[in-house]
Write an enzyme that holds these catalytic residues in place. Sequence first.
Site, short mmCIF file in Angstrom:
data_model
loop_
_atom_site.label_atom_id
_atom_site.label_comp_id
_atom_site.label_asym_id
_atom_site.label_seq_id
_atom_site.Cartn_x
_atom_site.Cartn_y
_atom_site.Cartn_z
N HIS A 463 0.87 -1.18 0.00
CA HIS A 463 0.00 0.00 0.00
C HIS A 463 0.90 1.22 0.00
CE1 HIS A 463 -4.25 -1.45 0.96
NE2 HIS A 463 -3.58 -2.46 0.44
N GLU A 488 -10.95 2.67 2.10
CA GLU A 488 -10.70 3.25 3.41
C GLU A 488 -11.10 4.72 3.51
OE1 GLU A 488 -6.53 2.40 3.65
OE2 GLU A 488 -5.94 4.18 2.53
C1 NOJ Z 1 -2.87 2.78 4.93
C2 NOJ Z 1 -3.33 1.54 4.24
O1 NOJ Z 1 -3.93 1.82 2.98
C3 NOJ Z 1 -4.29 0.84 5.15
O2 NOJ Z 1 -4.84 -0.29 4.51
C4 NOJ Z 1 -3.61 0.48 6.43
O3 NOJ Z 1 -4.55 -0.06 7.31
C5 NOJ Z 1 -2.97 1.69 7.09
N1 NOJ Z 1 -2.19 2.42 6.15
C6 NOJ Z 1 -2.08 1.30 8.25
O4 NOJ Z 1 -0.99 0.58 7.80
CA CA Z 2 -3.58 4.05 1.65
#
Ligand code: NOJ
Ligand code: CA
Length: 679
Positions: A463, A488
């Site tokens: 990510h 998210e």
């Molecule tokens: C951002 C990521 O996209 C997400 O999936 C993750 O939970 C958080 N960072 C924490 O690592």
């Molecule tokens: Ca992210």
Amino acid sequence: MLLRLFALTVLCVSTQVLAAPSAPVLPKVGIASPDGSLAVEVTTDNDGRPSYAVLRGGKPVITPSRLGFIFLDVPKFERNFVIARHSESSFDQSWEQPWGERRRIRNHYNELRVTLKEKTAPKRSIDVVFRVYDDGLGFRYEFPKQPGLEQVRIGSELTEFNIAEPATAWWIPAGEWNREEYLYHRTPLQEVGDAQTPITLRTDNGLHLSIHEAALVDYAGMNLTRIEGRKLRADLTPGIGDGKVVRNAPFNTPWRTLQVSDDAGGLVTSSLILNLNEPNTLGDVSWVKPMKYVGVWWEMHLDRKTWASGPKHGATNQNVMKHIDFAARHGFGGVLVEGWNVGWDGDWFGNGEDFSFTQPYPDFDIEKLAAYAKSRNVRLIGHHETSGNAAHYESQMDAAFDLYQRLGINAVKTGYVADAGQAKVMGLAGKVHYAWHEGQDMARHHLKVVTEAAKRHIAVNPHEPIKDTGLRRTYPNWISREGARGMEFSAWGVPGNPPEHEANLVFTRLLAGPMDYTPGIFGMKTRAPDGVATTWAKQLALYVVIYSPIQMAADLLENYEKNPGPFKFIEDVPVDWDETRVLNGEVGDYVTIVRKDRNSDDWYLGSVSDEEARELQAPLSFLQPGRKYVAQIYRDGDKADWKRAPQDIVIEERSVTSADTLTLRLAPGGGQAIRFVAR
Ligand code: NOJ
Ligand code: CA
């Protein structure tokens, strides 16, 4: 009349003859694609400036656009060139993807290699290699080893794309703090600023184009800056020193790619980017397992649990066991657990150096949980949040992957949460430098992670990654990545993803490769002002529309337990495909995709809309003729609407054959998912 025509011809001929002695001969070399529809031409102008142009059906798509480089230590490569040599070749082979959106891919192109040489001393040279396919082309520079250019320090790459026709552009800005996580702009081409790739264009004549790159290895990621009018120029991501790229010759740049299609769907089904990458170098990769997964995850994004230790800690033995049991009951292959390791307390966003990638929190018994998962035919998915501190991560990487290998954890999600320009890499002199996420050093870092993981049979899903340029072909354990605004955003207390987001992603970010978007949300009320801006049917459709060989069922387990009807589609839908087709679609508006399961004769359909309600026709001619199928339909109900009634879903069955056409009614922000069960 006849006479006038004749006179005109004579006039033209005589003008040419008269002009001949003074006009220099400008050699032009070119090559066409296998079916002759797409062609590239390379030439040099009066000053010896090399350029290329692209034509489709004889009409310009890219008008003459220059090639070249500015170096830091030696004079530029920009003019004073002649075409010293050129050669042509053809290639036509099919290859099989170990996993993918289709099983077999034909790699069929004609190649033109052009050697450009300086007219005067020191007469340096460079090759430009064009591979022309029916659905697009790629070209790259090949630097030979030669005096004065043993080490090449690139200040700028001068590659241009002069778009022949006015066009609409879909793009996200480059160089902004939030990396690749921006909503797509839809503007006239003439209003593009500094854009990331892939950038998608639709010309006023309806031609669809996408500019991107393939095989980004040990080089800086390319953005595109609009210089004037419709002219875009490469804008390489800065490095940690004064060169954007520092390489020892000989070396090749990544491929600069242009996909061309009459319709938007043709961009999606093109395999150009994969074809321009090197074949699998890892040998037997049967250990890379496409799968669906659940996780200790969404609850953190909703702020019900924390990554950090304390009373709300998410990664507790009990919570993880609950997820393992759920995964085992419902046939999921993995359980992602975030916040399992020491380092999350305090300001983790800025404290990459505090992370341990081997030391679990005391309430997370990694040995016991990994063994329990295995005993239930489920695997834990490891998580390595680095806060962008690649230097610190690399110092622990061997130990971290060794631990996972020993425990049978065969997939890891990495994370690089840090503002753009604030990643950290180790420089040659052992000093840590701030870096951009898509600079040359991070390109190296990501490949190091992927190859070290491969040695331990671990798949990697970064990510906040470097952009996808098709390297999954060469390294099939590079299984997915984020690299855009994921689900998210619709959990947080910020404006989430609007209803058109996914219809943008399919025709932009997804052209680069798979995305770990994390669909499957039924709890639409979140911390985001508009919550999750889709209907339930659209959440299901995303499993087909957004390609990824790993797909999360991202919601809280209780929301699945309460809604077994719609959840059935998430249980059923595969993640690995024999074939993929796009039935209809317009960039940013809607799309309908069908895919055939690799492990059965079943087909799946996903259709999504933006904020508009739509009625789309889906001819079922992709089904096997003469065979009966049961269509298990998950559609928006009559009252469905992302804002007012997202959960209004109708689940019904009907018998269909390849001769039928279904009418898909999509609500505002809606969608439809169908499983066609072969009888
Ligand atoms: C951002 C990521 O996209 C997400 O999936 C993750 O939970 C958080 N960072 C924490 O690592
Ligand atoms: Ca992210």
